[in-house]
Each structure stands twice: as C-alpha cells, then as structure tokens.
Design an enzyme around this catalytic site. Structure first.
Site, PDB file in Angstrom:
ATOM      1  N   HIS A   6       1.230  -1.009  -0.220  1.00 45.49           N
ATOM      2  CA  HIS A   6      -0.159   0.016  -0.131  1.00 45.49           C
ATOM      3  C   HIS A   6       1.039   1.049  -0.402  1.00 45.49           C
ATOM      4  CE1 HIS A   6      -3.834   2.611   1.971  1.00 45.49           C
ATOM      5  NE2 HIS A   6      -3.708   3.157   1.039  1.00 45.49           N
ATOM      6  N   HIS A   8       1.264   5.268  -2.234  1.00 49.76           N
ATOM      7  CA  HIS A   8       0.914   5.991  -3.293  1.00 49.76           C
ATOM      8  C   HIS A   8       1.878   7.193  -3.693  1.00 49.76           C
ATOM      9  CE1 HIS A   8      -3.239   4.687  -2.437  1.00 49.76           C
ATOM     10  NE2 HIS A   8      -3.029   4.802  -0.712  1.00 49.76           N
ATOM     11  N   ARG A  73      -1.756   9.554  -6.461  1.00 52.60           N
ATOM     12  CA  ARG A  73      -2.795   9.454  -4.806  1.00 52.60           C
ATOM     13  C   ARG A  73      -4.311   8.948  -4.249  1.00 52.60           C
ATOM     14  NH1 ARG A  73      -0.741  14.825  -1.590  1.00 52.60           N
ATOM     15  NH2 ARG A  73       0.759  14.576  -2.917  1.00 52.60           N
ATOM     16  N   ALA A  74      -4.049   8.605  -3.478  1.00 51.19           N
ATOM     17  CA  ALA A  74      -5.408   7.841  -3.237  1.00 51.19           C
ATOM     18  C   ALA A  74      -6.974   9.437  -3.056  1.00 51.19           C
ATOM     19  CB  ALA A  74      -5.645   7.172  -1.988  1.00 51.19           C
ATOM     20  N   SER A  75      -6.117  10.426  -2.531  1.00 50.53           N
ATOM     21  CA  SER A  75      -7.314  11.360  -2.139  1.00 50.53           C
ATOM     22  C   SER A  75      -7.562  12.390  -3.997  1.00 50.53           C
ATOM     23  CB  SER A  75      -6.992  12.243  -1.495  1.00 50.53           C
ATOM     24  OG  SER A  75      -5.304  12.705  -0.848  1.00 50.53           O
ATOM     25  N   HIS A 179     -10.645   1.763  -1.449  1.00 51.79           N
ATOM     26  CA  HIS A 179      -9.856   2.716  -1.632  1.00 51.79           C
ATOM     27  C   HIS A 179     -10.829   3.730  -1.874  1.00 51.79           C
ATOM     28  CE1 HIS A 179      -6.954   5.605   0.127  1.00 51.79           C
ATOM     29  NE2 HIS A 179      -6.281   4.677   0.406  1.00 51.79           N
ATOM     30  N   TYR A 195     -11.958   7.173   5.441  1.00 55.63           N
ATOM     31  CA  TYR A 195     -10.944   6.242   4.649  1.00 55.63           C
ATOM     32  C   TYR A 195     -11.639   4.743   6.136  1.00 55.63           C
ATOM     33  CZ  TYR A 195      -8.201   8.849   1.810  1.00 55.63           C
ATOM     34  OH  TYR A 195      -7.639   9.029   0.810  1.00 55.63           O
ATOM     35  N   HIS A 224      -5.922   0.192   6.087  1.00 51.56           N
ATOM     36  CA  HIS A 224      -5.847   0.651   6.709  1.00 51.56           C
ATOM     37  C   HIS A 224      -6.749  -0.174   8.254  1.00 51.56           C
ATOM     38  CE1 HIS A 224      -7.598   3.293   3.829  1.00 51.56           C
ATOM     39  NE2 HIS A 224      -6.264   4.036   3.876  1.00 51.56           N
ATOM     40  N   GLU A 285       2.194   2.767   3.675  1.00 47.70           N
ATOM     41  CA  GLU A 285       1.330   3.911   3.228  1.00 47.70           C
ATOM     42  C   GLU A 285       2.113   4.714   3.682  1.00 47.70           C
ATOM     43  OE1 GLU A 285      -3.435   5.694   2.272  1.00 47.70           O
ATOM     44  OE2 GLU A 285      -3.078   4.780   3.942  1.00 47.70           O
TER      45      GLU A 285
END
Length: 343
Positions: A6, A8, A73-75, A179, A195, A224, A285
């Site tokens: 995990h 990003h 990038r997840a966000s 995600h 999340y 997470h 992460e």
C-alpha cells in the site's frame, strides 16, 4: 523479502497539481471553459527521480523494505470531479505517471492503477483502463465504493452493477484495494473518518452477502487495518452468526485481506491476534495519511515494519505478512524484476 502492498505517489511533480487545478476549474465552470491541454503537462524524469529518491525510496532504504506496490495518490483520484470524460483523462495521466516511476525504478516499485469511476456511471466502464494498465504490467487496481466523495449514494459493492467489473478483474487475475478518494462532505475528515468509514462499510456489505460464493476468486484488500473491524471483531462476528453466516475467518477465506496501516503497536498486536495471519498484508502507506515521527518513540508513525517486527507472532507468520501473502493475493507480481530474484 518485504513487500509493502500500500503505497501512493503523494510527492508528484508540481505541474501535475497545476494541471489538475485547471482541469477541476474547467469541469466546474458554468460557461464550458476549455479543458487544459494534456500535451502541455510537463514532468521530466529528473523531477520524478527527485520526488521519489528524497521520499519513498529514501524511506524504503532506511526502514528495510524492498518493494512497494504503488498507485496514484488516493485522495487525488477525485471521482466526484467533473464527468466520466474528466475522470478517464485524469486516471490515464495518473496511471501513466506510475508507469514512468516503475520504468525508472523497476526493482523498487510495482504498479496498481486508479480507475476512471464517476458518480452514476456503470462500474463496467472502468474495465478498459484496468485492461490498459495490466498490459503495462500493473498487478491490481484501487476500487472506490463511493465515487460521490463522501455522500455514499452508490449501490453497495454486492450489487449486480459491479459484477461485470469483478468478472474482468478475475479474468485478468488482479485484486482490488478498496479505497475511497478525497472527501467533499464537510461532516467527515478525509483520512481520519471517511477512509475508515468506507473500509468498515464494505466489510459489512460483504458480511451479509453471498458475493464470494458468486465470485470465489475475487479478492478485496481492505486497507487501514480493516477499518473498525479488528477492534469490533466480536460485534461483526455476532452479527454474522445471528444472520446465519459462518465465522468471520471463513467469510474472509481467500477473498478479504487487511493491511497493517494502523500506526501503533497495540493496533498491530490486536490485528495479528484476532484476524487470521493468512489474511494480513504488510503495508505502510508511507508519505501518506500520517506524516512525521511519534514523539513517544522517535520513529515515523508510518514505519509499520517496526510494529510487525515486535508483534507477538512466529517468524513463519511474520514472513507470511511481509511477503508470502502478497505473492498469493497479487499473483501477477511474480513476473516483475523486483520480486523474481527472491521467488
């Protein structure tokens, strides 16, 4: 070998952010403002090298991990921004950038893609980008259960609308990490609540379904640490049994996996005590949700290898978490230079 499942790309070159800001403004404009030119997006290999070598690669070396399964990038996936065409272009740009990172550091990173999801759009439309990225050597995808960005108005992940995409994932032999992206709902903090809410929600959706009877080869990584699930293991176990479902370990089987992104020793100790070891993947992460050092220990909150090293488990179980489980969940990694030498 230690495989971090995990990671990003949170340290991207600046021009990517310039492009996204202009793309978002154009997507939100009422007067149909022209989209920024993709051809004008400039990110040199030297910029990429600097962004990686001073961050993710530096931490890999300092912390003793070997390879990171790496995604955009997840966000920043921002599935709620614009329409499907905006999401397609943005996803292609971000995934191509991950491809460039991997081409520069094939011994250190393996790709996972974001998908061009969009609110109200059939999930099967994302299959084309998944196929493109698998051809590039990617081994999995990030799948957003809530493209709305925090309003949870999509069908549950057990709904039949998801099935064509699941079928393609199985055909391609890739898992998905559940995600969400950035949250636009002011009631929720993106990384602190949104999340974890989504992680827990998806586990609960699956718990009361027969999804994995329909798709026995489907694999979900719930990140997470599995959200609230390990801490409330008894609650979820009781709900399952009260509804005629089997024990949680059987429900998870070879289909649901949690990672180690919980950021403190008691959390890892609990995770390894209540969740089957075969269902835990090492992850950090790093350079992500929680930056900086823990003042109590002097080490990074996201230096999760330290927690797994100290967990009260056997060396054989530690190896499963660090390496063996990732090889099983991401079968396509066996073709990558980063893991071939130690296979």
């Amino acid at each position: 070998m230690i495989i971090d499942c995990h990671g990003h790309y949170t340290t991207e070159p600046k021009d990517l952010h310039r492009f996204r800001k202009e793309q978002t403004a154009a997507a939100n404009a009422k007067d149909k403002t022209a989209m920024p030119s993709r051809a004008a997006l400039k990110m040199s290999d030297d910029e990429i090298r600097e962004s990686i070598e001073q961050n993710q690669l530096k931490l890999q070396r300092e912390r003793g991990t070997d390879v990171t399964i790496f995604s955009p990038r997840a966000s920043g996936m921002g599935h709620h921004v614009g329409d499907e065409s905006v999401s397609v272009e943005w996803s292609q740009i971000c995934n191509d950038l991950i491809g460039r990172v991997i081409s520069l550091y094939p011994q250190n990173f393996i790709g996972v893609c974001q998908l061009p999801q969009s609110p109200g759009v059939d999930p099967k439309n994302s299959a084309a980008e998944l196929e493109r990225c698998v051809k590039m050597g990617f081994v999995g995808c990030n799948l957003n259960p809530d493209p709305s960005g925090g309003y949870f108005n999509s069908p549950p992940m057990t709904d039949k609308s998801w099935f064509p995409l699941y079928e393609r994932m199985i055909e391609l032999d890739v898992p998905c990490m559940i995600h969400v992206s950035g949250c636009c709902n002011p009631a929720m903090h993106t990384t602190g609540s949104y999340y974890l809410n989504a992680d827990t929600m998806v586990f609960m959706q699956v718990l009361l379904s027969d999804l994995f009877k329909t798709f026995p080869k489907l694999k979900f990584i719930i990140p997470h640490g599995g959200g609230a699930v390990p801490f409330h293991w008894g609650r979820f176990r009781g709900i399952a049994l009260n509804n005629g479902k089997p024990e949680l370990a059987e429900i998870m089987g070879d289909n649901i996996f949690f990672d180690t992104c919980v950021y403190h020793q008691p959390g890892i100790d609990l995770l390894t005590k209540v969740v089957p070891i075969d269902n835990i993947l090492f992850a950090s992460e790093m350079v992500g949700a929680v930056k900086g050092n823990d003042p109590r220990t002097g080490f990074g909150f996201d230096d999760t290898k330290r927690y797994v090293d100290k967990a009260p488990i056997s060396d054989a179980d530690r190896k499963k978490i660090f390496e063996d489980n990732a090889r099983r969940v991401y079968p396509r990694i066996k073709t990558h230079a980063a893991v071939k030498a130690t296979a």
